[in-house]
Scaffold this motif. Structure first.
Motif, PDB file in Angstrom:
ATOM      1  N   LEU A 173      -5.968   5.517  -4.193  1.00 21.78           N
ATOM      2  CA  LEU A 173      -5.674   6.951  -4.173  1.00 21.78           C
ATOM      3  C   LEU A 173      -4.595   7.265  -3.131  1.00 21.78           C
ATOM      4  O   LEU A 173      -3.654   8.029  -3.403  1.00 21.78           O
ATOM      5  CB  LEU A 173      -6.950   7.733  -3.874  1.00 21.78           C
ATOM      6  CG  LEU A 173      -6.822   9.262  -3.849  1.00 21.78           C
ATOM      7  CD1 LEU A 173      -6.523   9.799  -5.246  1.00 21.78           C
ATOM      8  CD2 LEU A 173      -8.108   9.896  -3.317  1.00 21.78           C
ATOM      9  N   LEU A 174      -4.723   6.685  -1.943  1.00 22.36           N
ATOM     10  CA  LEU A 174      -3.756   6.936  -0.877  1.00 22.36           C
ATOM     11  C   LEU A 174      -2.370   6.434  -1.267  1.00 22.36           C
ATOM     12  O   LEU A 174      -1.362   7.115  -1.034  1.00 22.36           O
ATOM     13  CB  LEU A 174      -4.215   6.262   0.418  1.00 22.36           C
ATOM     14  CG  LEU A 174      -5.460   6.851   1.091  1.00 22.36           C
ATOM     15  CD1 LEU A 174      -5.877   6.007   2.285  1.00 22.36           C
ATOM     16  CD2 LEU A 174      -5.214   8.294   1.530  1.00 22.36           C
ATOM     17  N   ARG A 175      -2.318   5.259  -1.843  1.00 20.61           N
ATOM     18  CA  ARG A 175      -1.021   4.697  -2.233  1.00 20.61           C
ATOM     19  C   ARG A 175      -0.377   5.483  -3.382  1.00 20.61           C
ATOM     20  O   ARG A 175       0.848   5.549  -3.488  1.00 20.61           O
ATOM     21  CB  ARG A 175      -1.206   3.235  -2.630  1.00 20.61           C
ATOM     22  CG  ARG A 175      -1.266   2.306  -1.424  1.00 20.61           C
ATOM     23  CD  ARG A 175      -1.391   0.874  -1.825  1.00 20.61           C
ATOM     24  NE  ARG A 175      -1.023  -0.025  -0.732  1.00 20.61           N
ATOM     25  CZ  ARG A 175      -1.353  -1.303  -0.677  1.00 20.61           C
ATOM     26  NH1 ARG A 175      -2.084  -1.835  -1.648  1.00 20.61           N
ATOM     27  NH2 ARG A 175      -0.972  -2.052   0.339  1.00 20.61           N
ATOM     28  N   ARG A 176      -1.221   6.084  -4.206  1.00 17.69           N
ATOM     29  CA  ARG A 176      -0.699   6.830  -5.343  1.00 17.69           C
ATOM     30  C   ARG A 176      -0.113   8.179  -4.923  1.00 17.69           C
ATOM     31  O   ARG A 176       0.868   8.648  -5.510  1.00 17.69           O
ATOM     32  CB  ARG A 176      -1.812   7.041  -6.378  1.00 17.69           C
ATOM     33  CG  ARG A 176      -1.322   7.649  -7.694  1.00 17.69           C
ATOM     34  CD  ARG A 176      -2.446   7.816  -8.695  1.00 17.69           C
ATOM     35  NE  ARG A 176      -3.113   6.547  -8.954  1.00 17.69           N
ATOM     36  CZ  ARG A 176      -4.405   6.310  -8.713  1.00 17.69           C
ATOM     37  NH1 ARG A 176      -5.168   7.257  -8.195  1.00 17.69           N
ATOM     38  NH2 ARG A 176      -4.924   5.140  -8.984  1.00 17.69           N
ATOM     39  N   HIS A 177      -0.700   8.796  -3.902  1.00 19.00           N
ATOM     40  CA  HIS A 177      -0.325  10.171  -3.552  1.00 19.00           C
ATOM     41  C   HIS A 177       0.419  10.325  -2.224  1.00 19.00           C
ATOM     42  O   HIS A 177       0.905  11.416  -1.930  1.00 19.00           O
ATOM     43  CB  HIS A 177      -1.584  11.056  -3.523  1.00 19.00           C
ATOM     44  CG  HIS A 177      -2.243  11.191  -4.861  1.00 19.00           C
ATOM     45  ND1 HIS A 177      -1.736  11.985  -5.872  1.00 19.00           N
ATOM     46  CD2 HIS A 177      -3.374  10.629  -5.368  1.00 19.00           C
ATOM     47  CE1 HIS A 177      -2.519  11.917  -6.936  1.00 19.00           C
ATOM     48  NE2 HIS A 177      -3.517  11.093  -6.655  1.00 19.00           N
ATOM     49  N   LEU A 178       0.507   9.260  -1.423  1.00 17.70           N
ATOM     50  CA  LEU A 178       1.193   9.362  -0.134  1.00 17.70           C
ATOM     51  C   LEU A 178       2.325   8.346  -0.054  1.00 17.70           C
ATOM     52  O   LEU A 178       2.202   7.219  -0.568  1.00 17.70           O
ATOM     53  CB  LEU A 178       0.213   9.122   1.015  1.00 17.70           C
ATOM     54  CG  LEU A 178      -0.906  10.158   1.206  1.00 17.70           C
ATOM     55  CD1 LEU A 178      -1.838   9.712   2.320  1.00 17.70           C
ATOM     56  CD2 LEU A 178      -0.338  11.538   1.503  1.00 17.70           C
ATOM     57  N   PRO A 179       3.436   8.717   0.581  1.00 16.71           N
ATOM     58  CA  PRO A 179       4.537   7.763   0.756  1.00 16.71           C
ATOM     59  C   PRO A 179       4.182   6.731   1.826  1.00 16.71           C
ATOM     60  O   PRO A 179       3.785   7.089   2.933  1.00 16.71           O
ATOM     61  CB  PRO A 179       5.701   8.652   1.208  1.00 16.71           C
ATOM     62  CG  PRO A 179       5.061   9.835   1.857  1.00 16.71           C
ATOM     63  CD  PRO A 179       3.761  10.060   1.112  1.00 16.71           C
ATOM     64  N   VAL A 180       4.307   5.463   1.458  1.00 16.28           N
ATOM     65  CA  VAL A 180       3.946   4.372   2.363  1.00 16.28           C
ATOM     66  C   VAL A 180       5.177   3.494   2.586  1.00 16.28           C
ATOM     67  O   VAL A 180       5.897   3.175   1.640  1.00 16.28           O
ATOM     68  CB  VAL A 180       2.800   3.517   1.779  1.00 16.28           C
ATOM     69  CG1 VAL A 180       2.386   2.431   2.766  1.00 16.28           C
ATOM     70  CG2 VAL A 180       1.609   4.384   1.408  1.00 16.28           C
ATOM     71  N   THR A 203       8.403  12.070   6.050  1.00 14.72           N
ATOM     72  CA  THR A 203       7.303  11.454   6.796  1.00 14.72           C
ATOM     73  C   THR A 203       6.614  10.398   5.937  1.00 14.72           C
ATOM     74  O   THR A 203       6.225  10.676   4.798  1.00 14.72           O
ATOM     75  CB  THR A 203       6.280  12.512   7.232  1.00 14.72           C
ATOM     76  OG1 THR A 203       6.941  13.496   8.052  1.00 14.72           O
ATOM     77  CG2 THR A 203       5.153  11.879   8.032  1.00 14.72           C
ATOM     78  N   TYR A 204       6.483   9.200   6.496  1.00 11.57           N
ATOM     79  CA  TYR A 204       5.815   8.093   5.811  1.00 11.57           C
ATOM     80  C   TYR A 204       4.620   7.621   6.646  1.00 11.57           C
ATOM     81  O   TYR A 204       4.644   7.693   7.877  1.00 11.57           O
ATOM     82  CB  TYR A 204       6.759   6.900   5.634  1.00 11.57           C
ATOM     83  CG  TYR A 204       7.862   7.095   4.614  1.00 11.57           C
ATOM     84  CD1 TYR A 204       7.729   6.623   3.315  1.00 11.57           C
ATOM     85  CD2 TYR A 204       9.049   7.737   4.975  1.00 11.57           C
ATOM     86  CE1 TYR A 204       8.743   6.781   2.395  1.00 11.57           C
ATOM     87  CE2 TYR A 204      10.079   7.907   4.057  1.00 11.57           C
ATOM     88  CZ  TYR A 204       9.915   7.434   2.769  1.00 11.57           C
ATOM     89  OH  TYR A 204      10.921   7.601   1.847  1.00 11.57           O
ATOM     90  N   ILE A 205       3.610   7.136   5.961  1.00 17.01           N
ATOM     91  CA  ILE A 205       2.547   6.427   6.658  1.00 17.01           C
ATOM     92  C   ILE A 205       2.824   4.938   6.540  1.00 17.01           C
ATOM     93  O   ILE A 205       3.520   4.500   5.613  1.00 17.01           O
ATOM     94  CB  ILE A 205       1.143   6.763   6.098  1.00 17.01           C
ATOM     95  CG1 ILE A 205       0.991   6.270   4.645  1.00 17.01           C
ATOM     96  CG2 ILE A 205       0.866   8.248   6.183  1.00 17.01           C
ATOM     97  CD1 ILE A 205      -0.425   6.423   4.106  1.00 17.01           C
TER      98      ILE A 205
END
Length: 331
Positions: A173-180, A203-205
């Protein structure tokens, strides 16, 4: 200053404040003095810190004994031993998380330290809620006990299976919705970088933050087992919380001390499974025998005996592995 002697969750406020002050002093010493910069912790330092935290946790049990009596002291020590043992099982999962994200040992301490800050808050909330439920609905203890027995049996049957990091739904879920970011950015959790598509700052995580989230999630899962385990030993919130936190405080040092030796503890999960079954079943056994509870000294002795058998049996069975002339049991 009269408020210091007011009971909070069954224990004097000054005892809670003393414990919390000690915890934050240890964290400040760790974060602000011993490990200001990200660096790999050596094996010798890890064993020294592990011994220090174990000695400190045991000494705190002596203080509980002195302040609240032998039964409270024995209950704390039993809870501490159980929590420390379950924390060792947690090390297996943490090692797989760090391996999956390719986190260098120099940055692992940072993840573990911030993870423990989250644990202190999260477990405090869970234990306070559990204590309130048990106080109003005592029969919930039987649900906790049954859950521990079932969990122990399940762990026993699945002891050979490894934790699948890549298949975790939260990670997907995190990888799908947040820029990494495509890799680590030293020891940073969040960075500002130029988006290749738009040319603007974004902003990236980093994978380090994903590893932290997975470590926190792993502890949440383990807390679901470990907190009921201590409630099955005692319903005193102070003992439940302090034994939990003292066991977790030394997790960082214990991880670095044992991460290179994980392959040696081949029977540890089996021993932990038996411990959970024992702790859960002793509530039902006490009822069958007409006892208020199994004597704390007996509980502590059986728990230590089971864990010692698992650890010593593991080390004996794998004594030749590092020399390359033997295989681990089951291989």
């Amino acid at each position: 200053m009269d408020f210091l002697w007011i009971d909070f969750l069954g224990t004097a406020t000054w005892m809670w404040l003393s414990f919390l002050a000690l915890v934050f002093l240890l964290l400040a010493l760790d974060l602000g003095v011993l490990h200001k910069k990200s660096a790999e912790i050596g094996m010798r330092e890890s064993f020294v810190l592990s011994a220090f935290y174990i000695a400190l946790g045991t000494a705190f049990g002596g203080w509980v004994w002195f302040q609240s009596g032998p039964q409270a002291g024995l209950e704390y020590l039993t809870g501490f031993v159980v929590e420390k043992s379950l924390a060792m099982d947690n090390i297996f999962v943490i090692a797989m998380i760090f391996s999956y994200f390719a986190i260098p040992r120099a940055y692992q301490h940072r993840v573990l330290l911030y993870g423990i800050l989250g644990v202190i808050v999260m477990r405090g909330i869970m234990i306070a809620a559990g204590a309130a439920i048990v106080e109003n609905y005592h029969w919930v203890l039987y649900i906790f006990a049954g859950f521990l027995v079932i969990t122990g049996i399940k762990m026993l049957l699945m002891a050979d299976q490894e934790y699948d990091v890549s298949g975790n739904p939260l990670l997907k879920l995190l990888r799908r919705h947040l820029p990494v970011t495509d890799g680590l950015r030293e020891d940073r959790f969040v960075v500002r970088e130029t988006d290749e598509k738009t040319g603007k700052l974004r902003t990236y995580i980093t994978p380090l933050l994903l590893a932290l989230v997975m470590v926190e999630l792993a502890d949440l899962i383990f807390a679901v087992d470990s907190i009921p385990a201590v409630f099955a030993i005692t319903t005193d919130p102070f003992i439940v919380y302090t034994s939990n936190i003292f066991a977790i405080l030394g997790l960082r040092a214990l991880y670095f001390a044992l991460s290179a030796l994980i392959h040696r503890f081949v029977y540890l999960k089996y021993a932990l499974s038996v411990v959970l079954i024992f702790i859960g079943s002793k509530i039902f056994v006490a009822d069958m025998l007409g006892l208020a509870k199994i004597p704390p000294l007996l509980s502590l002795s059986v728990t230590v005996g089971i864990l010692a058998a698992g650890i010593l049996g593991s080390l004996w069975a794998t004594r030749n592995i590092d020399r390359g002339d033997a295989k681990a049991p089951g291989e």
